[in-house]
Scaffold this motif. Sequence first.
Motif, PDB file in Angstrom:
ATOM      1  N   GLN A 662       0.896  -1.152  -0.131  1.00 16.25           N
ATOM      2  CA  GLN A 662       0.094   0.022  -0.047  1.00 16.25           C
ATOM      3  C   GLN A 662       0.777   1.215   0.215  1.00 16.25           C
ATOM      4  OE1 GLN A 662      -0.709  -2.771   1.758  1.00 16.25           O
ATOM      5  NE2 GLN A 662      -2.421  -3.247   0.939  1.00 16.25           N
ATOM      6  N   GLU A 663       1.810   1.423   0.752  1.00 12.49           N
ATOM      7  CA  GLU A 663       2.718   2.209   0.922  1.00 12.49           C
ATOM      8  C   GLU A 663       3.542   2.718  -0.470  1.00 12.49           C
ATOM      9  OE1 GLU A 663       5.427   2.264   4.374  1.00 12.49           O
ATOM     10  OE2 GLU A 663       3.987   2.219   5.484  1.00 12.49           O
ATOM     11  N   LYS A 666       1.344   4.104  -2.902  1.00  9.01           N
ATOM     12  CA  LYS A 666       1.148   5.753  -2.681  1.00  9.01           C
ATOM     13  C   LYS A 666       2.263   6.608  -2.903  1.00  9.01           C
ATOM     14  CE  LYS A 666      -2.446   4.683   0.895  1.00  9.01           C
ATOM     15  NZ  LYS A 666      -2.681   4.925   2.482  1.00  9.01           N
ATOM     16  N   ASP A 667       3.468   5.990  -3.007  1.00  8.94           N
ATOM     17  CA  ASP A 667       4.901   6.926  -3.107  1.00  8.94           C
ATOM     18  C   ASP A 667       5.036   7.158  -4.746  1.00  8.94           C
ATOM     19  OD1 ASP A 667       7.359   7.844  -3.155  1.00  8.94           O
ATOM     20  OD2 ASP A 667       8.045   6.229  -1.930  1.00  8.94           O
ATOM     21  N   SER A 668       4.606   8.164  -4.830  1.00  4.93           N
ATOM     22  CA  SER A 668       4.746   8.733  -6.425  1.00  4.93           C
ATOM     23  C   SER A 668       6.196   8.741  -6.912  1.00  4.93           C
ATOM     24  CB  SER A 668       4.073   9.958  -6.531  1.00  4.93           C
ATOM     25  OG  SER A 668       4.677  11.283  -5.801  1.00  4.93           O
ATOM     26  N   SER A 690      -8.103  -3.030  -4.641  1.00  5.09           N
ATOM     27  CA  SER A 690      -6.950  -2.156  -4.351  1.00  5.09           C
ATOM     28  C   SER A 690      -5.833  -2.855  -3.328  1.00  5.09           C
ATOM     29  CB  SER A 690      -7.523  -1.063  -3.376  1.00  5.09           C
ATOM     30  OG  SER A 690      -6.497   0.068  -3.096  1.00  5.09           O
ATOM     31  N   PRO A 691      -4.626  -2.449  -3.567  1.00  6.30           N
ATOM     32  CA  PRO A 691      -3.842  -1.522  -4.351  1.00  6.30           C
ATOM     33  C   PRO A 691      -3.303  -1.908  -5.750  1.00  6.30           C
ATOM     34  CG  PRO A 691      -2.163  -2.422  -2.916  1.00  6.30           C
ATOM     35  CD  PRO A 691      -3.626  -3.057  -2.313  1.00  6.30           C
ATOM     36  N   GLU A 694      -5.052   0.140  -8.620  1.00  9.08           N
ATOM     37  CA  GLU A 694      -3.956   1.377  -8.954  1.00  9.08           C
ATOM     38  C   GLU A 694      -2.751   1.153  -9.466  1.00  9.08           C
ATOM     39  OE1 GLU A 694      -7.213   1.778  -5.922  1.00  9.08           O
ATOM     40  OE2 GLU A 694      -5.369   0.477  -5.972  1.00  9.08           O
TER      41      GLU A 694
END
Length: 895
Positions: A662-663, A666-668, A690-691, A694
């Motif tokens: 998950q992290e 989220k880390d672009s 998810s995730p 995404e």
Amino acid sequence: MGVLLPVEYPKIERAIELAIDMINENEVTDIRLNGNKLSASFHISDLYNSYDNFQKACDVMKESVVAIVGPMLSSATVGTQIACSKLNMPQIAPIASEAYLANNPNYNYLLRMLPISTVESLAITAFIEHNGWSKVAILASNTDFGISTVSKFREIISVKSWTILAYELFHTDKDGNLSDIKSNLYRIKNSGARIVILNCLKSQAVQIFEYAGKMGLMDKGWCWIVVDAIVSEASVLSPDFNGLIGLRYHTNQGQLYKSVSEKYFHRYNETIEPQYLYYFDSVLAVGYGLQAIQHQGIEIKGAKLACSDINPMPWSDGQLMLESLKQASGPSTTSSVNFTSFGGPAKIGFDVVNLHGRTWTKVGDWTNDKGLNLDDNQIYFLRGTNRITDTGSFVRGKNLTTTTILEAPFIMLDNDSPINGRRYKGYIIDLMDEISRNLNFSYHIKVVADNQYGVRYQDINGHPKWTGIVGEIVDGVADIAAAPLSITPERQQAIDFTMPFINQGITILMAANVEQSFSLFQAFSPLTIEVWISILISIAVVATFTTCFSRWSPFDYYGKAVDKLRRLQRNKRMKKISPEDYRVLEMEKENEIESFSFGNNLWYTLSSFLSQDPERTPRSFSARLLTAIWWFASVVITATYTANLTAFLTVNSLQISITSLQELAKDSSMSYGVLTNSSIEAYFRQTNVSPYLEMKIHLENVPNNSKGIQRVLNSTNSKYAYIGDAAMLNYAKSRNCNLTTVGDFKEDSFGLALPKQSPYWKEINLQILRLREDGFLDKLDATWFRGTCKASSQSSMHDPIKFQSLAGVFYMILIAIGLSFAILIIEWILAAIHDTRQECSKITFKGAIYQRLQYIVKEWLQDMRCRSEIGEPNAQQLNTGTLETIGLSKNSTII
């Protein structure tokens, strides 16, 4: 009567001629034809051509016969019976026994000397069941004769849930030669079968046994069961085939057997074989039938019959002749001649025979009413084996094509291949070696052509296809896939997996970030608390024993001062020294005591440990040995501390910036990817959870695991993360301390893969289970997955030095103390010897030792009680000259 013979079977003709002669000469007492003579018209027919036998039967019936005997095979018998039944001509089949000949309305003028072959199948089944076997191979000629018996046997096997490991039908040419029999035997050998049922003609069996012997199918551990048609050929079988099992129609050696055998041998100088006795008895059956008609007062005559007429006239006496034959009975060479109303033999039974040398020996029998009766003590199989088992192994003896993919540590190129002859090594190789050794098969490695594990796609015709390893299994290119192949529901629809040999999950591989962490007591981290305590204790112990050796040794500073003082005491009593000089020496002794007191020695010991020069060093060898060892120990401890401190201050611990999937999503700033055309990519592509949902649009995939790992290593500041199978990524991490793994999600397993309905699956699957229970798979894990780096990449890369690592240094100090004590004793002995040799000295060695010991104890007690009687008050009594004298003795200057 007419006789249809196959080519090159003169023994049949001989048996028939002997029977006719014995009947005509009234040597068969139960047959009297009242002056009529029996004769035979012999016609050669094609053994395998039904139409030719039809034509030959038509030719025979033109000669006014009353019955036809023959031909040999069931298929040929059918051709003959078509003509005979049309013209009401009775036909006796001596050895034809196929099931379709019985109870067939189209064959109502047919009589059989033998029971139908399906009955023989019952006898074979009983023998197999008696031995506890359930897996067999079948080899038969591709003819009605060959197929009929085994067809019934296959039906029985199906009901009993037995297994036919191989079912082979061989072909013959016009000359009776076997075509491609080696291929049939090869497939039987590779099937894992050890029990072979053979159904063919005797001449064919001889050729088959020769080939089978060369191919190892007649060795110890094999059993061949042959049918009645083969048993009669014992005289031409090699002794190498000793131990064959056969079934022979129950002859019982009838009343005429002895006389007929003797006459046959006398006439032809050879033994009549059982198979040809049926032809002899067929002639007897004709004789009994004709005699029965004569007893009724009826005289019949053969008619010339024509098959070619449009409306052929059947024989008017044919029905009478047929009924007479069915009702006739009498003694014979085998079982008595006696037919049922359906045209078969009234008595049905088989002898179970065993080839002993060149002779078929009866070891039991089977009847339709009593079943099987065997004498197990007489039975032995090929090569004299008394008991064998059907292995039931499909894979034994096979050489399996094994598809795989190069993936460390599962399959890797072996750089030592010129030495050991092996091209590959790895976890999979060790696993396959163990399985093949246990199941007695071999394998050869085939690296998958497209370097893919396998994904499904559609070809140009819209048909589902597979790439990679899965595709090679589905397409039959390989027998087994041995690779880190994930077990997925989609793949299980196309291939069969064994139980997993590795259970794992999916993890994230990242480059480890090196970060510093600071502490007030960071400098003490390189050594454990036990080591620090041991160092402090060692300093105190060394200081204590240095003090003792300096005080007790007669060759140290203090000992020398004491010797001078003792000599002055003697001179003082002799009035040879002034009191002032005596006070100077007393003061010097006290100065030596103070210089090597415990406090000063503790300081000296600590100074040397910290690489500082001490103000004074001991003089005696005993004290110097301990001091030298301490210096060496100090160097070792200091160097170890310094080296480990550098490592601690350089790399304290590996810290990771991402701790979950998950992290990562989220880390672009992070890019990530998976293996192209893998089960993981398919999972990302198909799931809507998810995730994964995404992440799948941002995947930067790689063509193989090696490139994925290398991309992680080349990335700076952990900018790329590779998502893959935990087993392979943990292996990579264990080999490279700059890598770390995060998480363990989506449970996954690796298994061996085989084609659907593969006969090898069950055996190999059981082997995987057995290897897991035996701990073999755990040993493989330990061999191939343990690397040089810690399993947990988040722990410190450098551990503090433990006491065990420096224990030798502290033991060396203790040994040095013991050696110093030994040297001290030697020093005392030398000093005592010196005392006894002093001028005007009358003391003994023992007295000298005692005197020194007494003096040491006295001085020690005095020092404990008070520093000195010439302490500070006495020091005040010394004048400047006295102090100057003392200073000069110490190379000092008064200021």
